[in-house]
Design an enzyme around this catalytic site. Structure first.
Site, mmCIF file in Angstrom:
data_model
loop_
_atom_site.group_PDB
_atom_site.id
_atom_site.type_symbol
_atom_site.label_atom_id
_atom_site.label_comp_id
_atom_site.label_asym_id
_atom_site.label_seq_id
_atom_site.Cartn_x
_atom_site.Cartn_y
_atom_site.Cartn_z
ATOM 1 N N LYS A 199 19.612 -30.490 56.342
ATOM 2 C CA LYS A 199 18.193 -31.147 56.522
ATOM 3 C C LYS A 199 17.195 -30.373 56.247
ATOM 4 O O LYS A 199 16.598 -29.206 57.009
ATOM 5 C CB LYS A 199 18.138 -31.628 57.773
ATOM 6 N N GLY A 251 13.345 -21.894 62.193
ATOM 7 C CA GLY A 251 12.074 -22.801 62.470
ATOM 8 C C GLY A 251 11.674 -22.213 63.648
ATOM 9 O O GLY A 251 11.680 -21.016 63.845
ATOM 10 N N SER A 252 10.697 -23.096 64.380
ATOM 11 C CA SER A 252 10.087 -22.297 65.446
ATOM 12 C C SER A 252 10.817 -22.212 66.616
ATOM 13 O O SER A 252 11.772 -22.872 66.813
ATOM 14 C CB SER A 252 8.814 -23.629 65.996
ATOM 15 N N THR A 253 10.167 -21.370 67.569
ATOM 16 C CA THR A 253 10.842 -20.951 68.658
ATOM 17 C C THR A 253 11.116 -22.204 69.592
ATOM 18 O O THR A 253 11.983 -22.339 70.369
ATOM 19 C CB THR A 253 10.251 -19.639 69.370
ATOM 20 N N GLY A 256 13.876 -24.117 68.443
ATOM 21 C CA GLY A 256 14.867 -23.405 68.524
ATOM 22 C C GLY A 256 15.590 -23.457 70.020
ATOM 23 O O GLY A 256 16.652 -23.846 70.258
ATOM 24 N N GLU A 273 17.009 -18.412 63.734
ATOM 25 C CA GLU A 273 16.110 -17.530 63.227
ATOM 26 C C GLU A 273 14.868 -18.402 63.515
ATOM 27 O O GLU A 273 14.345 -19.131 62.897
ATOM 28 C CB GLU A 273 16.379 -17.400 61.623
ATOM 29 N N GLU A 404 2.345 -16.875 67.196
ATOM 30 C CA GLU A 404 2.147 -16.991 65.588
ATOM 31 C C GLU A 404 1.339 -18.001 65.079
ATOM 32 O O GLU A 404 1.244 -19.198 65.488
ATOM 33 C CB GLU A 404 3.837 -17.534 65.369
HETATM 34 P P1 ADP Z 1 7.283 -25.945 62.282
HETATM 35 O O1 ADP Z 1 6.574 -26.185 63.645
HETATM 36 O O2 ADP Z 1 6.861 -24.879 61.500
HETATM 37 O O3 ADP Z 1 7.177 -27.100 61.416
HETATM 38 P P2 ADP Z 1 9.692 -26.889 63.063
HETATM 39 O O4 ADP Z 1 10.421 -25.851 64.063
HETATM 40 O O5 ADP Z 1 8.857 -27.882 63.868
HETATM 41 O O6 ADP Z 1 8.856 -25.676 62.387
HETATM 42 O O7 ADP Z 1 10.600 -27.254 62.050
HETATM 43 C C1 ADP Z 1 11.699 -26.669 61.433
HETATM 44 C C2 ADP Z 1 12.664 -27.736 61.019
HETATM 45 O O8 ADP Z 1 13.162 -28.262 62.333
HETATM 46 C C3 ADP Z 1 12.062 -29.079 60.377
HETATM 47 O O9 ADP Z 1 13.204 -29.259 59.273
HETATM 48 C C4 ADP Z 1 12.330 -29.934 61.296
HETATM 49 O O10 ADP Z 1 12.219 -31.355 60.839
HETATM 50 C C5 ADP Z 1 13.248 -29.805 62.303
HETATM 51 N N1 ADP Z 1 13.146 -30.099 63.567
HETATM 52 C C6 ADP Z 1 11.872 -30.506 64.239
HETATM 53 N N2 ADP Z 1 12.043 -30.672 65.603
HETATM 54 C C7 ADP Z 1 13.636 -30.833 65.845
HETATM 55 C C8 ADP Z 1 14.556 -30.954 66.769
HETATM 56 N N3 ADP Z 1 14.083 -31.375 67.917
HETATM 57 N N4 ADP Z 1 15.720 -30.921 66.729
HETATM 58 C C9 ADP Z 1 16.313 -30.493 65.363
HETATM 59 N N5 ADP Z 1 15.502 -30.224 64.068
HETATM 60 C C10 ADP Z 1 13.975 -30.320 64.297
#
Ligand code: ADP
Length: 493
Positions: A199, A251-253, A256, A273, A404
């Site tokens: 995704k 992606g974000s902590t 994660g 990561e 961050e």
């Molecule tokens: P940022 O805040 O930098 O946009 P995110 O961690 O929100 O980073 O997003 C990174 C990825 O994780 C994107 O592809 C986003 O659609 C996806 N994402 C966001 N929320 C969730 C979730 N609850 N479960 C799985 N994937 C998610």
């Protein structure tokens, strides 16, 4: 060409001047963007069962580039089934040397179509064409080449053991390196015999969708890679799907953490990561002009949209004034503007939401006592833009030294001794990367040994190679991508 003399905000005339170049935009006609994209399931583009689509825009001018399918839980299920079927019937049965041929083909086609990918990456994500052309796309191709080399040699990667694939991997990637992150995820998974549902991020889906055309061109068996576009909810449906063997997330902590909770108690293997707040440390014996360029590369190119960005500059007190004045002068010379222009150093911020986050955090920094210095460049009137920014008089307690920011914002702290440098560098909940600038080999080796970061760059910054594992300590996540360590995340014994 025209010379444009400017004044710095501190009232000092900026020494020298900025040469204005004539615009040199890369032709966008090379890439054919479809008005609408379906989901890539079982080797073809299909309409989403959800019936929904969302827009993806060019953050440099807010132009709508295309409509992209929104995958709901049923669509995700379709993709996972296709991946399972391909795993059981085709991919896990192929000898390594056959899998390698597909990976080589994908790498070659990526190279052949690299201009197209670079232009599309800059259009959809806002990063300068110089970065997408010279960094993102070549590294993505290099990642497929590297893993093609491993596909038939896994027994040598793990001597004395018999590696076997895990099964179906669900992979979720962010918007900062859209194609490169797709390559980091897909190449090792396929090399090790797994199949994939990936995704992309909602703001940058287009290069992953163009990659699907490459899979078709390479005759990759249907279902080996499936791409489902959508938002965080789509990601959550993917993570929760009961028939996954592995989840890999960048992606974000915050997200994660949610994902770690969602897979707890299941059979799914997990690698994360996550965020970073890297210290870039400059000692008084460093080659200062070289270090300044490294610092600029570490935080301003790519708009600071890099989880390993050198966002905290730790400078030894004896050279702090000199370094800060050089930095201020240098950021005035950064060319901010059209991402497709080959002269551009700093492109657009990826989304309105990200721009607001940067603005909010910098305002907090100023409230807490940091001193603000920004480039006085002229910003385009449409799109999402942020001036290259230096915050000085920052201490470790400040929000801008802890959170961050993910923007072109450098927080400057000072230290007196090597011990203090290590202590400040480690004073963070993250541990993804760090940089050190010194002309003494013993000093950087000692620093590298003591700092808790997955990567430590010495007298350089933001350098990547597929053979070199990348990943974090602490709240920056766990597991490695790249190198033999990265393969280990996709095999069982
Ligand atoms: P940022 O805040 O930098 O946009 P995110 O961690 O929100 O980073 O997003 C990174 C990825 O994780 C994107 O592809 C986003 O659609 C996806 N994402 C966001 N929320 C969730 C979730 N609850 N479960 C799985 N994937 C998610």
């Amino acid at each position: 060409m025209r010379r444009d003399d400017r004044n710095g905000q501190d009232g000092q005339a900026v020494q020298g001047s900025v040469w204005q170049y004539s615009p040199a935009p890369e032709a966008r006609e090379i890439v054919k963007i479809q008005p609408r994209y379906g989901l890539f399931i079982n080797g073809e583009f299909v309409e989403p069962r959800s019936g929904r689509y969302f827009e993806t825009i060019n953050p440099a001018n807010e132009e709508v580039l295309a409509e992209v399918a929104y995958a709901d839980a049923e669509d995700v299920d379709r993709a996972v089934r296709a991946a399972r079927h391909a795993y059981e019937q085709v991919w896990s049965k192929l000898p390594g040397k056959e899998r390698a041929k597909y990976l080589f083909r994908i790498a070659r086609i990526l190279q052949e179509r690299s201009r197209e990918f670079a232009v599309l990456e800059s259009l959809d994500g806002g990063k300068p064409i110089r970065e997408s052309r010279d960094v993102d796309i070549p590294l993505a191709a290099a990642h497929f080449f590297y893993h093609a080399g491993w596909a038939d040699k896994l027994a040598y990667a793990f001597p004395g053991r018999t590696p076997r694939p895990l099964g179906v991997a669900g992979q979720i990637i962010p918007w900062n390196f859209p194609l490169l992150m797709a390559a980091w995820k897909i190449a090792p998974a396929l090399a090790c015999g797994n199949t994939v549902v990936l995704k992309p991020a909602e703001t940058t889906p287009l290069t992953a969708l163009l990659l699907c055309e490459v899979f078709q061109q390479a005759d990759l068996p249907p279902g080996v890679v499936n791409i489902v576009t959508g938002d965080g909810q789509t990601g959550a449906w993917l993570v929760q799907h009961p028939d996954l063997d592995k989840v890999a997330f960048t992606g974000s902590t915050e997200v994660g953490r949610l994902i770690q909770k969602a897979v707890a108690g299941t059979r799914k293997r997990l690698t994360l990561e996550l965020g970073g707040k890297a210290a870039n440390v400059i000692f008084e014996d460093a080659a200062i002009d070289q270090a300044i360029e490294g610092i600029i590369n570490g935080i301003y190119f790519n708009q600071g949209h890099v989880c390993c960005a050198g966002s905290r500059l730790l400078v030894q007190e004896s050279i702090a004034d000199l370094v800060i004045s050089k930095l201020r002068r240098r950021i005035q010379r950064l060319r901010v503007g059209d991402p497709l222009d080959k002269n551009t150093d700093v492109g657009a911020i990826n989304s309105r939401r990200q721009l607001q986050k940067i603005e909010r955090l910098v305002a907090i920094g100023v409230q807490e006592g940091a001193e603000l210095y920004q480039s006085d460049c002229v910003l385009p009137s449409k799109g999402y833009w942020y001036r290259p920014t230096v915050l000085t008089k920052v201490s470790t307690a400040h929000t801008v030294a802890r959170e961050e920011i993910f923007g072109p914002v450098l927080s400057v702290l000072t230290f007196r001794t090597p011990d203090e440098a290590v202590q400040i560098a480690n004073n963070t909940r993250y541990g993804l990367s760090a940089g050190v600038w010194t002309n003494k080999g013993s000093k950087y080796l000692e620093f590298a040994a003591r700092v808790k970061a997955g990567v430590v760059w010495c007298n350089t910054y933001n350098k990547f190679d597929p053979a070199s594992p990348f990943g974090g300590y602490k709240e920056s996540g766990f597991g490695r991508e790249g190198g033999v360590h990265g393969l280990a995340a996709y095999v069982a014994f």
